[in-house]
Design a protein around this motif. Structure first.
Motif, PDB file in Angstrom:
ATOM      1  N   PHE A 114      72.693  65.693  19.760  1.00 11.94           N
ATOM      2  CA  PHE A 114      72.112  66.746  20.596  1.00 11.94           C
ATOM      3  C   PHE A 114      70.661  67.014  20.201  1.00 11.94           C
ATOM      4  N   GLY A 115      69.767  66.997  21.182  1.00  6.63           N
ATOM      5  CA  GLY A 115      68.368  67.309  20.932  1.00  6.63           C
ATOM      6  C   GLY A 115      67.510  66.092  20.589  1.00  6.63           C
ATOM      7  N   TRP A 116      68.112  64.944  20.305  1.00  4.25           N
ATOM      8  CA  TRP A 116      67.337  63.736  19.994  1.00  4.25           C
ATOM      9  C   TRP A 116      66.900  63.061  21.290  1.00  4.25           C
ATOM     10  N   THR A 117      65.725  62.408  21.242  1.00  7.81           N
ATOM     11  CA  THR A 117      65.274  61.687  22.439  1.00  7.81           C
ATOM     12  C   THR A 117      65.311  60.173  22.230  1.00  7.81           C
ATOM     13  N   GLY A 118      65.490  59.751  21.001  1.00  2.00           N
ATOM     14  CA  GLY A 118      65.596  58.309  20.712  1.00  2.00           C
ATOM     15  C   GLY A 118      66.564  58.101  19.567  1.00  2.00           C
ATOM     16  N   THR A 133      71.601  41.271  14.328  1.00  2.18           N
ATOM     17  CA  THR A 133      72.817  40.868  13.599  1.00  2.18           C
ATOM     18  C   THR A 133      72.952  39.347  13.577  1.00  2.18           C
ATOM     19  N   ARG A 134      72.682  38.716  14.721  1.00  5.47           N
ATOM     20  CA  ARG A 134      72.765  37.243  14.753  1.00  5.47           C
ATOM     21  C   ARG A 134      71.681  36.626  13.860  1.00  5.47           C
ATOM     22  N   GLN A 135      70.463  37.219  13.888  1.00  6.38           N
ATOM     23  CA  GLN A 135      69.376  36.674  13.052  1.00  6.38           C
ATOM     24  C   GLN A 135      69.742  36.752  11.569  1.00  6.38           C
ATOM     25  N   GLU A 136      70.298  37.880  11.157  1.00  9.83           N
ATOM     26  CA  GLU A 136      70.553  38.117   9.736  1.00  9.83           C
ATOM     27  C   GLU A 136      71.873  37.518   9.257  1.00  9.83           C
ATOM     28  N   PHE A 137      72.869  37.477  10.141  1.00 15.03           N
ATOM     29  CA  PHE A 137      74.216  37.086   9.685  1.00 15.03           C
ATOM     30  C   PHE A 137      74.797  35.889  10.440  1.00 15.03           C
ATOM     31  N   GLY A 138      74.009  35.259  11.290  1.00 16.93           N
ATOM     32  CA  GLY A 138      74.504  34.086  12.028  1.00 16.93           C
ATOM     33  C   GLY A 138      75.784  34.411  12.774  1.00 16.93           C
ATOM     34  N   GLU A 139      76.779  33.550  12.588  1.00 17.00           N
ATOM     35  CA  GLU A 139      78.042  33.691  13.337  1.00 17.00           C
ATOM     36  C   GLU A 139      79.108  34.433  12.532  1.00 17.00           C
ATOM     37  N   LYS A 140      78.680  35.128  11.457  1.00 20.29           N
ATOM     38  CA  LYS A 140      79.698  35.767  10.595  1.00 20.29           C
ATOM     39  C   LYS A 140      80.476  36.874  11.315  1.00 20.29           C
ATOM     40  N   PHE A 141      79.852  37.515  12.277  1.00 25.66           N
ATOM     41  CA  PHE A 141      80.548  38.584  13.007  1.00 25.66           C
ATOM     42  C   PHE A 141      80.976  38.120  14.410  1.00 25.66           C
ATOM     43  N   THR A 142      82.144  38.564  14.848  1.00 21.01           N
ATOM     44  CA  THR A 142      82.483  38.553  16.271  1.00 21.01           C
ATOM     45  C   THR A 142      81.896  39.858  16.806  1.00 21.01           C
ATOM     46  N   ILE A 143      81.065  39.757  17.854  1.00 23.32           N
ATOM     47  CA  ILE A 143      80.341  40.947  18.316  1.00 23.32           C
ATOM     48  C   ILE A 143      80.779  41.353  19.723  1.00 23.32           C
ATOM     49  N   ALA A 144      81.312  42.565  19.822  1.00 20.12           N
ATOM     50  CA  ALA A 144      81.594  43.156  21.137  1.00 20.12           C
ATOM     51  C   ALA A 144      80.422  44.065  21.510  1.00 20.12           C
ATOM     52  N   VAL A 145      80.232  44.274  22.807  1.00 19.53           N
ATOM     53  CA  VAL A 145      79.193  45.213  23.276  1.00 19.53           C
ATOM     54  C   VAL A 145      79.789  46.098  24.364  1.00 19.53           C
ATOM     55  N   ALA A 146      79.148  47.241  24.584  1.00 22.57           N
ATOM     56  CA  ALA A 146      79.636  48.160  25.617  1.00 22.57           C
ATOM     57  C   ALA A 146      79.160  47.717  26.997  1.00 22.57           C
ATOM     58  N   GLY A 147      80.016  47.899  27.994  1.00 21.32           N
ATOM     59  CA  GLY A 147      79.636  47.689  29.391  1.00 21.32           C
ATOM     60  C   GLY A 147      80.026  48.936  30.168  1.00 21.32           C
ATOM     61  N   SER A 148      79.178  49.372  31.091  1.00 19.43           N
ATOM     62  CA  SER A 148      79.452  50.608  31.839  1.00 19.43           C
ATOM     63  C   SER A 148      79.631  50.294  33.322  1.00 19.43           C
ATOM     64  N   PRO A 149      80.891  50.231  33.793  1.00 21.96           N
ATOM     65  CA  PRO A 149      81.131  49.869  35.197  1.00 21.96           C
ATOM     66  C   PRO A 149      80.431  50.789  36.204  1.00 21.96           C
ATOM     67  N   GLU A 150      80.215  52.047  35.828  1.00 21.81           N
ATOM     68  CA  GLU A 150      79.516  52.955  36.745  1.00 21.81           C
ATOM     69  C   GLU A 150      78.015  52.989  36.445  1.00 21.81           C
ATOM     70  N   GLY A 151      77.578  52.199  35.479  1.00 21.22           N
ATOM     71  CA  GLY A 151      76.190  52.263  35.011  1.00 21.22           C
ATOM     72  C   GLY A 151      76.097  53.309  33.918  1.00 21.22           C
ATOM     73  N   HIS A 152      75.371  52.998  32.844  1.00 17.36           N
ATOM     74  CA  HIS A 152      75.188  53.987  31.772  1.00 17.36           C
ATOM     75  C   HIS A 152      74.462  55.194  32.364  1.00 17.36           C
ATOM     76  N   ILE A 153      74.791  56.377  31.865  1.00 18.55           N
ATOM     77  CA  ILE A 153      74.253  57.619  32.440  1.00 18.55           C
ATOM     78  C   ILE A 153      72.717  57.642  32.456  1.00 18.55           C
ATOM     79  N   ALA A 154      72.071  56.945  31.522  1.00 17.43           N
ATOM     80  CA  ALA A 154      70.599  56.975  31.469  1.00 17.43           C
ATOM     81  C   ALA A 154      69.957  55.756  32.136  1.00 17.43           C
ATOM     82  N   CYS A 155      70.771  54.883  32.749  1.00 20.46           N
ATOM     83  CA  CYS A 155      70.156  53.654  33.287  1.00 20.46           C
ATOM     84  C   CYS A 155      69.398  53.964  34.578  1.00 20.46           C
ATOM     85  N   ARG A 156      68.287  53.252  34.789  1.00 20.52           N
ATOM     86  CA  ARG A 156      67.503  53.561  36.004  1.00 20.52           C
ATOM     87  C   ARG A 156      68.179  53.015  37.254  1.00 20.52           C
ATOM     88  N   SER A 157      69.016  51.978  37.072  1.00 24.21           N
ATOM     89  CA  SER A 157      69.808  51.469  38.203  1.00 24.21           C
ATOM     90  C   SER A 157      70.956  50.653  37.636  1.00 24.21           C
TER      91      SER A 157
END
Ligand code: FAD
Length: 309
Positions: A114-118, A133-157
């Motif tokens: 709350f109150g942060w802008t970045g 993470t890939r630069q520093e650790f190569g393939e050591k991690f399996t990496i998941a990422v978030a996807g927003s089906p309705e668009g992230h609340i702050a996305c411009r489109s």
């Protein structure tokens, strides 16, 4: 087996827990016969643990994951965010996870406190965290990422949001875990749109069981701006706790019976939602366990998730 290998063969089924703030909460989740041990009996492919924004609860996140790894019953996945983290700090923390046997992560920007802008850290977006993470650790991690089906609340489109999702894939992400979405038409539109954009990552769908009125409204509207379908609004309205579900001492004489009928209707709604998602050809169901067992186990069983393995 890595989560990716599982999703190549069949749909995955997983839980999400959060690091409790108190010792009592930790004992309930991680103690002998606690919620984690109960959840293992359902044979989830993985259990992920959230990571508090701005450095809060991070210690407990590792304690929870240590328990999952040392029990050896399922894969532990940590959520990890850019909030307040320097590159050096990120390197140290990710190395600590690897040293503790945790090699699966959900790479997030993080919810801004709350109150942060970045992010207040060296990295500003999940795209950068995946790349770093890939630069520093190569393939050591399996990496998941978030996807927003309705668009992230702050996305411009929605298009911009999908382009950034593609960038996460290009930077080395392995699979998508979705943000809450009750609007199934929108979900189907988004699924087609990401595939058209060249995003081939498996889609693991995040489901929040509808058990509590205030928590449901809070999750949808305090940060995410989720559309609530008419059917869900009706369940909320029919069981409305007066003056509103957020007050500590409601004057509604029927408060207990309304809570119970809301919970029952919410469970049935959640099961039907999982049916609809599975019919879309998704790659996994990721159920927010909310550090509970009974209701979540019932939903998983009735939705047929226990038969995936
Ligand atoms: P990003 O993908 O970085 O996107 C943030 C915004 O910036 C979006 O509007 C996007 O369109 C835009 N954007 C993205 N990349 C760029 C770029 N390169 N240039 C310009 N704009 C860009 N939060 C927590 O704090 N802890 C948790 O444990 C946690 N667990 C979560 C679990 C799941 C399954 C999900 C879906 C979310 C979780 N969150 C958690 C919430 C998440 O941190 C917030 O949704 C956050 O606001 C955005 O994170 P992100 O990784 O999607 O951000």
């Amino acid at each position: 087996m890595s989560v990716m290998e599982i999703m190549e063969k069949r749909s995955a089924f997983s839980f999400e827990v959060f690091p409790p703030k108190t010792d009592v909460g930790m004992e309930k989740l991680c103690g002998e016969g606690g919620v984690l041990e109960q959840l293992y009996t359902l044979n989830p492919d993985y259990i992920s643990c959230t990571y508090g924004a701005g450095g809060t609860n991070v210690g407990k996140n590792l304690e929870v994951l240590d328990k999952i790894v040392s029990d050896g019953k399922t894969t532990g996945v940590t959520h990890f965010t850019c909030i307040g983290n320097t590159k050096e700090g990120i390197k140290e923390q990710l190395q600590t996870y690897l040293d503790h046997g945790i090699d699966h992560m959900l790479a997030l920007r993080g919810d801004l406190p709350f109150g942060w802008t970045g992010t207040g850290g060296d990295l500003h977006y999940a795209t950068e965290l995946v790349k770093f993470t890939r630069q520093e650790f190569g393939e050591k991690f399996t990496i998941a990422v978030a996807g927003s089906p309705e668009g992230h609340i702050a996305c411009r489109s929605l298009e911009a949001d999908i382009a950034f999702l593609k960038q996460k894939q290009d930077n080395g992400a392995d699979y998508i875990m979705t943000q809450l979405c009750w609007d199934m038409d929108q979900f189907r539109y988004w699924l087609d749109a990401i595939r058209a954009a060249g995003i081939w990552m498996p889609v693991d769908v995040g489901i929040m069981p509808i058990l509590d009125q205030a928590a449901t409204i809070n999750m949808a509207l305090s940060r995410n701006g989720c559309v609530m379908p008419r059917e869900l609004c009706e369940i909320i309205s029919k069981n409305w706790i007066f003056p509103n579900p957020f007050v500590k001492d409601p004057f509604d004489a029927e408060v207990e019976s309304k809570k119970e009928s809301f919970r029952k209707a919410g469970i049935e709604y959640t099961i039907r939602q999982i049916d609809e998602y599975r019919a879309c050809g998704i790659d996994g169901i990721h159920l927010y366990a909310l550090n509970k067992y009974d209701d979540v186990a019932y939903i998983a069983k009735e939705a047929g998730l226990l038969d995936l393995i």
